[in-house]
Design an enzyme around this catalytic site. Sequence first.
Site, PDB file in Angstrom:
ATOM      1  N   ARG A  77       0.860  -1.196   0.000  1.00 34.42           N
ATOM      2  CA  ARG A  77       0.000   0.000   0.000  1.00 34.42           C
ATOM      3  C   ARG A  77       0.888   1.235   0.000  1.00 34.42           C
ATOM      4  O   ARG A  77       1.673   1.430   0.937  1.00 34.42           O
ATOM      5  CB  ARG A  77      -0.893  -0.006   1.226  1.00 34.42           C
ATOM      6  N   HIS A 117       1.743  -2.098   5.734  1.00 29.98           N
ATOM      7  CA  HIS A 117       1.540  -2.407   4.318  1.00 29.98           C
ATOM      8  C   HIS A 117       2.505  -1.627   3.429  1.00 29.98           C
ATOM      9  O   HIS A 117       2.916  -2.116   2.373  1.00 29.98           O
ATOM     10  CB  HIS A 117       0.113  -2.055   3.902  1.00 29.98           C
ATOM     11  N   ASP A 170      -3.484  -8.354   3.426  1.00 32.90           N
ATOM     12  CA  ASP A 170      -4.793  -8.670   3.981  1.00 32.90           C
ATOM     13  C   ASP A 170      -5.427  -9.719   3.083  1.00 32.90           C
ATOM     14  O   ASP A 170      -5.498  -9.525   1.854  1.00 32.90           O
ATOM     15  CB  ASP A 170      -5.683  -7.425   4.001  1.00 32.90           C
ATOM     16  N   GLU A 230      -6.781  -7.715  13.814  1.00 35.33           N
ATOM     17  CA  GLU A 230      -7.409  -8.017  12.527  1.00 35.33           C
ATOM     18  C   GLU A 230      -7.097  -9.457  12.127  1.00 35.33           C
ATOM     19  O   GLU A 230      -5.920  -9.805  11.927  1.00 35.33           O
ATOM     20  CB  GLU A 230      -6.896  -7.063  11.437  1.00 35.33           C
ATOM     21  N   HIS A 252      -4.976  -9.865   8.664  1.00 33.59           N
ATOM     22  CA  HIS A 252      -3.760  -9.078   8.465  1.00 33.59           C
ATOM     23  C   HIS A 252      -2.521  -9.848   8.920  1.00 33.59           C
ATOM     24  O   HIS A 252      -2.449 -10.286  10.072  1.00 33.59           O
ATOM     25  CB  HIS A 252      -3.913  -7.781   9.264  1.00 33.59           C
TER      26      HIS A 252
END
Length: 265
Positions: A113, A158, A165, A242, A245
Amino acid sequence: MNRRLVLLLACVCGLVTGIICVTCLLTCSHDRDDEIIVTPEMDSSQFVNLTDAVPDAILEIRYFGTYNFVGTRIDGYLEPTALLTRRAADSLRAVSDDVMAQGYRLKIYDAYRPQRAVDHFVRWAANVPDTLMKRYFYPDLDKSVLFDQDYIMAKSGHTRGSTLDLTLFDMATEKELDMGGTFDWFGPESHPDFCGNPETGVYTADNAKSPVGRRITEEQFRHRMILRQAMQRHGFRALDSEWWHFTLRDEPFPDTYFDFPVCQL
């Protein structure tokens, strides 16, 4: 006579070309070899297309579309693809082979990301009145608490390129495996220890953390554990907030935050 020529080369990634942007500084002089200095945050040379390394993976890149907690395409996502560092991709291939043998395939929501995407999240969170997707992703929370409760942060693992994810796709039913909650749900229901102990894999049905009494079933908890255990067996560590993740334990760039856009390499 010493002479130095400095050239600034900019390679711009566009939708048509699909070339990753790399900014480099080329320094030439008569008394040493040509030397290329690449700005680390923009250098994609140690990254690969995830599906080149893991051809069995299914991609559903949520931030390229509008079905995400913001409700619009996120800055930096130029194509619906996924990128990872080479080292993380190699480890993910081992995970894929593992779950394929169990009748599943990996389904990827997000991988590398760019920092500009994280910045987009921060701007969105600061705009408290924008609650377009609240009922889908954070119905139990007031948007004003997203910073305080660390749902939105200025930096993300990320961006270092070795975090992703994902979920599991069941080959028998041809559907996503039921994990008892959606990707990017903001709430304790997303925690790996919700209704169970992720270290032992034991389901407890304890829903004390849910503000409105939600719970997941034993089967849903077991599905989460299948993903978690496969990822851990092949070098990834989980996040305690999460279930989807994971980050490569031995990530190659633990202190580097990249910002080249997401498109095919």
